[in-house]
Write a protein that holds these residues in place. Structure first.
Motif, PDB file in Angstrom:
ATOM      1  N   ALA A 151     -65.487 -17.101 -19.510  1.00 30.13           N
ATOM      2  CA  ALA A 151     -64.282 -18.281 -19.507  1.00 30.13           C
ATOM      3  C   ALA A 151     -63.455 -18.205 -18.408  1.00 30.13           C
ATOM      4  N   ALA A 152     -63.176 -17.406 -17.843  1.00 31.83           N
ATOM      5  CA  ALA A 152     -62.692 -17.287 -16.516  1.00 31.83           C
ATOM      6  C   ALA A 152     -63.367 -18.309 -15.252  1.00 31.83           C
ATOM      7  N   ILE A 153     -64.742 -17.725 -15.198  1.00 34.08           N
ATOM      8  CA  ILE A 153     -65.397 -18.397 -14.367  1.00 34.08           C
ATOM      9  C   ILE A 153     -65.620 -20.019 -14.536  1.00 34.08           C
ATOM     10  N   MET A 154     -65.402 -20.343 -15.923  1.00 31.76           N
ATOM     11  CA  MET A 154     -65.781 -21.659 -16.159  1.00 31.76           C
ATOM     12  C   MET A 154     -64.301 -22.486 -15.846  1.00 31.76           C
ATOM     13  N   LEU A 155     -63.391 -21.780 -16.145  1.00 29.77           N
ATOM     14  CA  LEU A 155     -61.797 -22.483 -15.623  1.00 29.77           C
ATOM     15  C   LEU A 155     -61.701 -22.513 -14.272  1.00 29.77           C
ATOM     16  N   LEU A 156     -62.298 -21.643 -13.460  1.00 27.78           N
ATOM     17  CA  LEU A 156     -62.020 -21.903 -12.035  1.00 27.78           C
ATOM     18  C   LEU A 156     -62.791 -22.773 -11.697  1.00 27.78           C
ATOM     19  N   TRP A 157     -64.229 -23.225 -11.978  1.00 29.70           N
ATOM     20  CA  TRP A 157     -64.750 -24.646 -11.762  1.00 29.70           C
ATOM     21  C   TRP A 157     -64.375 -25.823 -12.448  1.00 29.70           C
ATOM     22  N   ALA A 158     -63.574 -25.651 -13.349  1.00 32.70           N
ATOM     23  CA  ALA A 158     -62.826 -26.851 -13.609  1.00 32.70           C
ATOM     24  C   ALA A 158     -61.621 -27.063 -12.690  1.00 32.70           C
ATOM     25  N   ALA A 159     -61.108 -26.331 -12.204  1.00 33.56           N
ATOM     26  CA  ALA A 159     -59.859 -26.243 -11.066  1.00 33.56           C
ATOM     27  C   ALA A 159     -60.753 -27.030  -9.923  1.00 33.56           C
ATOM     28  N   ALA A 160     -62.079 -26.378  -9.350  1.00 33.10           N
ATOM     29  CA  ALA A 160     -62.741 -27.077  -8.413  1.00 33.10           C
ATOM     30  C   ALA A 160     -63.075 -28.678  -8.588  1.00 33.10           C
ATOM     31  N   VAL A 161     -63.591 -28.812  -9.697  1.00 30.66           N
ATOM     32  CA  VAL A 161     -63.848 -30.020  -9.950  1.00 30.66           C
ATOM     33  C   VAL A 161     -62.545 -31.218 -10.106  1.00 30.66           C
ATOM     34  N   ALA A 162     -61.574 -30.731 -10.480  1.00 31.30           N
ATOM     35  CA  ALA A 162     -60.090 -31.117 -10.690  1.00 31.30           C
ATOM     36  C   ALA A 162     -59.908 -31.615  -9.129  1.00 31.30           C
ATOM     37  N   ASP A 253     -66.755  -9.601 -10.303  1.00 35.55           N
ATOM     38  CA  ASP A 253     -67.491 -10.806 -10.105  1.00 35.55           C
ATOM     39  C   ASP A 253     -66.433 -12.216 -10.104  1.00 35.55           C
ATOM     40  N   VAL A 254     -65.630 -12.129 -11.193  1.00 42.31           N
ATOM     41  CA  VAL A 254     -64.823 -13.407 -11.152  1.00 42.31           C
ATOM     42  C   VAL A 254     -63.886 -13.390  -9.858  1.00 42.31           C
ATOM     43  N   GLN A 255     -63.429 -12.294  -9.438  1.00 42.59           N
ATOM     44  CA  GLN A 255     -62.569 -12.248  -8.191  1.00 42.59           C
ATOM     45  C   GLN A 255     -63.355 -12.949  -7.038  1.00 42.59           C
ATOM     46  N   GLN A 256     -64.646 -12.450  -7.017  1.00 46.18           N
ATOM     47  CA  GLN A 256     -65.464 -12.898  -5.737  1.00 46.18           C
ATOM     48  C   GLN A 256     -65.404 -14.509  -6.105  1.00 46.18           C
ATOM     49  N   TYR A 257     -66.019 -14.850  -7.152  1.00 45.51           N
ATOM     50  CA  TYR A 257     -65.941 -16.133  -7.490  1.00 45.51           C
ATOM     51  C   TYR A 257     -64.800 -16.929  -7.227  1.00 45.51           C
ATOM     52  N   ALA A 258     -63.772 -16.594  -7.516  1.00 46.66           N
ATOM     53  CA  ALA A 258     -62.481 -17.348  -7.138  1.00 46.66           C
ATOM     54  C   ALA A 258     -62.351 -17.288  -5.528  1.00 46.66           C
ATOM     55  N   THR A 259     -62.766 -16.229  -4.894  1.00 40.80           N
ATOM     56  CA  THR A 259     -62.687 -16.252  -3.459  1.00 40.80           C
ATOM     57  C   THR A 259     -63.467 -17.224  -2.980  1.00 40.80           C
ATOM     58  N   ASN A 260     -64.746 -17.333  -3.381  1.00 42.50           N
ATOM     59  CA  ASN A 260     -65.559 -18.536  -3.014  1.00 42.50           C
ATOM     60  C   ASN A 260     -65.168 -19.885  -3.222  1.00 42.50           C
ATOM     61  N   ILE A 261     -64.657 -20.257  -4.407  1.00 44.04           N
ATOM     62  CA  ILE A 261     -64.228 -21.492  -4.707  1.00 44.04           C
ATOM     63  C   ILE A 261     -62.825 -21.508  -4.013  1.00 44.04           C
ATOM     64  N   SER A 262     -62.025 -20.811  -3.651  1.00 38.13           N
ATOM     65  CA  SER A 262     -60.961 -21.202  -2.659  1.00 38.13           C
ATOM     66  C   SER A 262     -61.643 -21.481  -1.240  1.00 38.13           C
ATOM     67  N   LYS A 263     -62.467 -20.697  -0.796  1.00 39.03           N
ATOM     68  CA  LYS A 263     -62.910 -21.152   0.354  1.00 39.03           C
ATOM     69  C   LYS A 263     -63.680 -22.445   0.702  1.00 39.03           C
ATOM     70  N   TYR A 264     -64.727 -22.653  -0.448  1.00 35.82           N
ATOM     71  CA  TYR A 264     -65.856 -23.623  -0.225  1.00 35.82           C
ATOM     72  C   TYR A 264     -65.114 -25.033  -0.764  1.00 35.82           C
ATOM     73  N   ILE A 265     -64.174 -24.791  -1.858  1.00 36.88           N
ATOM     74  CA  ILE A 265     -63.599 -26.114  -2.222  1.00 36.88           C
ATOM     75  C   ILE A 265     -62.259 -26.512  -1.999  1.00 36.88           C
ATOM     76  N   PHE A 266     -61.431 -25.435  -2.143  1.00 41.21           N
ATOM     77  CA  PHE A 266     -59.991 -25.591  -1.569  1.00 41.21           C
ATOM     78  C   PHE A 266     -59.900 -25.537   0.165  1.00 41.21           C
ATOM     79  N   GLY A 267     -60.664 -24.947   0.511  1.00 38.84           N
ATOM     80  CA  GLY A 267     -60.644 -24.868   2.018  1.00 38.84           C
ATOM     81  C   GLY A 267     -61.259 -25.866   2.737  1.00 38.84           C
TER      82      GLY A 267
END
Length: 271
Positions: A151-162, A253-267
């Motif tokens: 669920a955490a991964i899904m919500l991280l992606w939701a933040a990315a799509v937002a 894995d969730v923390q690494q996913y968040a790191t990549n979302i931060s880098k490749y979407i928000f960055g």
């Protein structure tokens, strides 16, 4: 907002200040409007904090009940003429035990590995997100703290799509459609898999496939094919998390996913 021990300490300081104000009245009736307003305010605030603490499961329910009952009585007293001594009789036990019953258990809860990981997840995005994006991230953090990693991964992606949707709105739908046309003129993967439907509103954008947004993003925000491939991999992980299967991500894995979302979407994609 995620409830913290710091917020509870600030609340205790308000209670202590209120108790000192009531003590000055030496048992006489409370008539000052500002004091009555503050009594109502702290009572309502506690009822909200209590619900948040119950959802966190940070302490025994008995601790919360011992504070809930006198606060309910205090709030009820504000509807009638009440002496300061009556308020203090209910308030003082709360003030004297609030640190041990409420704050200390929350501090210990915050020190647990799951809570540390939850705070670290949110901190990766500090100062770079909108309120809407922050809401998704905080919900993802709560899922991580509860060991609901998919669920955490899904919500991280939701933040990315937002973020992607907000960025498209900022540049305008005409610019998006022009980028979509350019993508449609290119041959080979991944360009030949993009839907060619133009959009004219946010609801239409929300119905677009995430994959299409990522491909068109190469034209809009000028990231290259390697970045796209990283984003597509993150989308694939999200899709795996959203469907029955053998994926069982760990907190790391969730923390690494968040790191990549931060880098490749928000960055990469500007607000």
């Amino acid at each position: 907002m995620i409830l913290t021990s710091d917020a509870l300490e600030e609340f205790l300081q308000r209670l202590q200040a209120l108790d000192r104000e009531l003590a000055k009245l030496k048992g006489s009736e409370v008539r000052k409007a500002e004091t009555i307003t503050e009594i109502k305010a702290v009572s309502k605030e506690w009822l909200k904090l209590s619900e948040a603490l119950r959802s966190m499961e940070a302490m025994p329910l008995a601790n919360l009940n011992l504070v809930d009952v006198p606060f309910q009585e205090i709030f009820q007293c504000t509807g009638a003429r009440t002496r300061s001594s009556a308020y203090r009789r209910r308030l003082q036990p709360i003030v004297l035990t609030f640190l041990d019953r409420i704050i200390v258990p929350v501090i210990r809860f915050e020190g647990s590995p799951s809570q540390v990981a939850s705070r670290q997840l949110v901190s990766k995005f500090a100062g770079r997100v909108s309120p809407e994006e922050q809401a998704y991230l905080e919900e993802a953090a709560r899922c991580l703290a509860s060991h609901c990693n998919r669920a955490a991964i899904m919500l991280l992606w939701a933040a990315a799509v937002a973020r992607l949707h907000a960025a498209v709105e900022k540049v305008g739908f005409n610019v998006y459609n022009a980028a979509l046309d350019k993508v449609g003129q290119k041959k080979g993967l991944p360009f030949n898999k993009v839907s060619k439907s133009a959009i004219a509103s946010l609801p239409e954008l929300q119905r677009c496939r995430d994959f299409d947004l990522l491909v068109v993003g190469m034209e809009l925000w000028k990231y290259d094919l390697q970045i796209f491939e990283e984003l597509d991999r993150l989308l694939s992980i999200r899709n795996s998390a959203a469907h029955p299967g053998m994926l069982k991500p760990l907190a790391l894995d969730v923390q690494q996913y968040a790191t990549n979302i931060s880098k490749y979407i928000f960055g990469v994609v500007p607000i």
